[in-house]
Scaffold this motif. Structure first.
Motif, PDB file in Angstrom:
ATOM      1  N   GLY A 271       0.822  -1.203   0.000  1.00  0.00           N
ATOM      2  CA  GLY A 271       0.000   0.000   0.000  1.00  0.00           C
ATOM      3  C   GLY A 271       0.858   1.255   0.000  1.00  0.00           C
ATOM      4  O   GLY A 271       2.013   1.230  -0.435  1.00  0.00           O
ATOM      5  N   ALA A 272       0.320   2.338   0.525  1.00  0.00           N
ATOM      6  CA  ALA A 272       0.961   3.648   0.419  1.00  0.00           C
ATOM      7  C   ALA A 272       2.079   3.847   1.439  1.00  0.00           C
ATOM      8  O   ALA A 272       1.848   3.738   2.642  1.00  0.00           O
ATOM      9  N   MET A 273       3.271   4.144   0.943  1.00  0.00           N
ATOM     10  CA  MET A 273       4.384   4.478   1.822  1.00  0.00           C
ATOM     11  C   MET A 273       4.138   5.821   2.520  1.00  0.00           C
ATOM     12  O   MET A 273       4.304   5.966   3.737  1.00  0.00           O
ATOM     13  N   GLY A 274       3.701   6.825   1.751  1.00  0.00           N
ATOM     14  CA  GLY A 274       3.492   8.162   2.314  1.00  0.00           C
ATOM     15  C   GLY A 274       2.440   8.184   3.408  1.00  0.00           C
ATOM     16  O   GLY A 274       2.588   8.881   4.421  1.00  0.00           O
ATOM     17  N   THR A 275       1.369   7.441   3.210  1.00  0.00           N
ATOM     18  CA  THR A 275       0.299   7.368   4.213  1.00  0.00           C
ATOM     19  C   THR A 275       0.837   6.825   5.533  1.00  0.00           C
ATOM     20  O   THR A 275       0.498   7.328   6.610  1.00  0.00           O
ATOM     21  N   MET A 276       1.689   5.824   5.455  1.00  0.00           N
ATOM     22  CA  MET A 276       2.268   5.239   6.667  1.00  0.00           C
ATOM     23  C   MET A 276       3.274   6.183   7.323  1.00  0.00           C
ATOM     24  O   MET A 276       3.307   6.302   8.552  1.00  0.00           O
ATOM     25  N   ILE A 277       4.070   6.868   6.525  1.00  0.00           N
ATOM     26  CA  ILE A 277       5.051   7.809   7.076  1.00  0.00           C
ATOM     27  C   ILE A 277       4.351   8.926   7.845  1.00  0.00           C
ATOM     28  O   ILE A 277       4.818   9.366   8.906  1.00  0.00           O
ATOM     29  N   GLN A 278       3.209   9.386   7.336  1.00  0.00           N
ATOM     30  CA  GLN A 278       2.463  10.460   8.004  1.00  0.00           C
ATOM     31  C   GLN A 278       2.081  10.090   9.430  1.00  0.00           C
ATOM     32  O   GLN A 278       1.980  10.957  10.303  1.00  0.00           O
ATOM     33  N   GLN A 279       1.896   8.819   9.689  1.00  0.00           N
ATOM     34  CA  GLN A 279       1.485   8.375  11.013  1.00  0.00           C
ATOM     35  C   GLN A 279       2.587   8.554  12.060  1.00  0.00           C
ATOM     36  O   GLN A 279       2.321   8.522  13.268  1.00  0.00           O
ATOM     37  N   TYR A 280       3.820   8.744  11.609  1.00  0.00           N
ATOM     38  CA  TYR A 280       4.939   8.914  12.542  1.00  0.00           C
ATOM     39  C   TYR A 280       5.116  10.370  13.004  1.00  0.00           C
ATOM     40  O   TYR A 280       5.910  10.642  13.893  1.00  0.00           O
ATOM     41  N   ASP A 281       4.403  11.308  12.390  1.00  0.00           N
ATOM     42  CA  ASP A 281       4.434  12.715  12.805  1.00  0.00           C
ATOM     43  C   ASP A 281       5.879  13.229  12.907  1.00  0.00           C
ATOM     44  O   ASP A 281       6.316  13.734  13.943  1.00  0.00           O
ATOM     45  N   LEU A 282       6.612  13.094  11.817  1.00  0.00           N
ATOM     46  CA  LEU A 282       8.037  13.431  11.811  1.00  0.00           C
ATOM     47  C   LEU A 282       8.279  14.931  11.702  1.00  0.00           C
ATOM     48  O   LEU A 282       7.463  15.673  11.172  1.00  0.00           O
ATOM     49  N   GLU A 283       9.448  15.348  12.193  1.00  0.00           N
ATOM     50  CA  GLU A 283       9.859  16.760  12.146  1.00  0.00           C
ATOM     51  C   GLU A 283      11.087  16.911  11.260  1.00  0.00           C
ATOM     52  O   GLU A 283      11.673  15.937  10.805  1.00  0.00           O
ATOM     53  N   GLU A 284      11.498  18.145  11.059  1.00  0.00           N
ATOM     54  CA  GLU A 284      12.634  18.469  10.187  1.00  0.00           C
ATOM     55  C   GLU A 284      13.874  17.623  10.505  1.00  0.00           C
ATOM     56  O   GLU A 284      14.534  17.101   9.602  1.00  0.00           O
ATOM     57  N   GLN A 285      14.165  17.464  11.783  1.00  0.00           N
ATOM     58  CA  GLN A 285      15.370  16.741  12.182  1.00  0.00           C
ATOM     59  C   GLN A 285      15.363  15.292  11.706  1.00  0.00           C
ATOM     60  O   GLN A 285      16.413  14.714  11.409  1.00  0.00           O
ATOM     61  N   ASP A 286      14.171  14.707  11.614  1.00  0.00           N
ATOM     62  CA  ASP A 286      14.085  13.316  11.170  1.00  0.00           C
ATOM     63  C   ASP A 286      14.581  13.144   9.737  1.00  0.00           C
ATOM     64  O   ASP A 286      15.024  12.061   9.363  1.00  0.00           O
ATOM     65  N   PHE A 287      14.498  14.192   8.939  1.00  0.00           N
ATOM     66  CA  PHE A 287      14.914  14.131   7.534  1.00  0.00           C
ATOM     67  C   PHE A 287      16.396  14.510   7.352  1.00  0.00           C
ATOM     68  O   PHE A 287      16.889  14.509   6.233  1.00  0.00           O
ATOM     69  N   ARG A 288      17.069  14.830   8.449  1.00  0.00           N
ATOM     70  CA  ARG A 288      18.473  15.253   8.393  1.00  0.00           C
ATOM     71  C   ARG A 288      19.432  14.306   9.120  1.00  0.00           C
ATOM     72  O   ARG A 288      20.613  14.244   8.783  1.00  0.00           O
ATOM     73  N   LYS A 289      18.918  13.604  10.089  1.00  0.00           N
ATOM     74  CA  LYS A 289      19.702  12.845  11.059  1.00  0.00           C
ATOM     75  C   LYS A 289      20.823  12.013  10.438  1.00  0.00           C
ATOM     76  O   LYS A 289      20.590  11.117   9.639  1.00  0.00           O
ATOM     77  N   GLY A 290      22.059  12.366  10.833  1.00  0.00           N
ATOM     78  CA  GLY A 290      23.216  11.587  10.413  1.00  0.00           C
ATOM     79  C   GLY A 290      23.704  11.834   9.003  1.00  0.00           C
ATOM     80  O   GLY A 290      24.749  11.332   8.608  1.00  0.00           O
TER      81      GLY A 290
END
Length: 334
Positions: free
Chosen positions: A19-38
């Motif tokens: 199914g949808a990857m984006g729909t599942m990612i939205q459930q994690y309520d991620l912030e800017e730092q999650d897209f930068r880490k490491g």
């Protein structure tokens, strides 16, 4: 790990896509730092929403999502690479990250697929390298005042897709899925790139193609009918052709019937969970969507079935249970 060729398995039963990857990612309520880490702590542009980066920065989330879909009964999971081209990543000045995005996304999905295959050898799991349409079109001008203008050339797209395809193959994908096609010329660039790269790498991975009907007119964004889309890619030796996104299962059915009647290939579909409401949310429950998918199966319209926007592992579980009840769609391959 040696497993059955999917080209043989599809003759025996209807396969289930995730199914949808984006729909599942939205459930994690991620912030800017999650897209930068490491990886991208010092990057000058905002990165939140660039979901492909999570294969690098939060790989445990992407692995968990793949695992939930495989556990729900998916035979095939797509890599987290829908925007994994230099063309799409240029919006974030991250063209240099494209190889890592694709290679590591493929590797992550492959690890999870192998874990499930080891546990259930009679139900092998496969990984499809997801190749999105990019955010530019070869066929129409983005400038209403200059109809001849194009934001990108065919050759530029071929180069971008070639980089993505090479990385996906080196990461270990089992298939290549050119999906959400709104411009067939873009798709032809992707397919040409796949052909050249596979010849160079001496691989023969199956190729899935999935277009998108953008509204009730039954046409792609660039104006092709379902049959015209099918004709324009039918010269290629593809594994499957199908439709995804934009429409729910109910709305997609009439166009899948055309695919079923005309396509000399296996047919796939991964519709949305209905049409979005005024807030952009998809409200179709797994049970409601399942009733529509069951019609596809009763009529023998598809060989591969899954979900797009708004679908979750719960939707895929319902679909996975349904496919066991119906005979596989027979195909006379040319």
């Amino acid at each position: 790990m040696k497993k059955r060729d999917i080209r043989e398995l599809v003759k025996e039963r209807t396969l289930v896509l995730d199914g949808a990857m984006g729909t599942m990612i939205q459930q994690y309520d991620l912030e800017e730092q999650d897209f930068r880490k490491g990886w991208f702590e010092d990057h000058e542009k905002p990165l939140k929403g660039n979901n492909d980066l999570l294969s690098l920065t939060r790989p445990e989330i992407i692995k968990a999502i793949h695992g939930k879909y495989y556990a729900a009964g998916a035979d095939i999971c797509e890599t987290n690479t829908f925007s994994g081209t230099t063309v799409a990543q240029a919006d974030y000045d991250l063209e240099s990250a494209v190889y890592d995005i694709n290679f590591l996304s493929a590797k992550l999905a492959k690890e999870v697929a192998d874990e499930f295959t080891l546990k259930e050898p009679n139900k092998p799991r496969y990984v499809a390298g997801a190749i999105g349409p990019t955010n530019r079109t070869c066929s129409i001008s983005p400038d209403v005042n200059d109809p001849a203008f194009r934001a990108i050339t065919f050759d530029e797209l071929v180069e971008a897709y070639s980089q993505q395809v090479k990385a996906l193959i080196e990461g270990g994908v089992d298939l290549l899925l050119v999906e959400t096609i709104f411009d067939t010329l873009n798709a032809k660039a992707a397919l040409y790139a796949i052909d050249v790269v596979q010849e160079e790498m001496k691989t023969k991975l199956p190729i899935m193609i999935s277009g998108t009907i953008t509204d009730a007119s039954g046409r792609t964004l660039t104006g092709q009918t379902t049959e015209a889309f099918l004709i324009s890619i039918s010269h290629l030796p593809v594994f499957s052709v199908g439709l995804n996104c934009a429409l729910g299962a109910k709305e997609l059915r009439q166009y899948l019937k055309i695919m079923d009647e005309k396509a000399p290939f296996y047919v796939s579909a991964h519709p949305n969970a209905g049409l979005p409401n005024e807030f952009g949310e998809y409200e179709e429950t797994p049970e409601i969507m399942g009733q529509q998918i069951e019609e596809f199966l009763k009529e023998g319209l598809v060989n591969i079935i899954g979900g797009c926007c708004g679908t979750t592992p719960a939707h895929i579980r319902v679909i996975s249970d349904l496919v066991k009840k119906y005979e596989v769609r027979k195909v006379e391959l040319e």
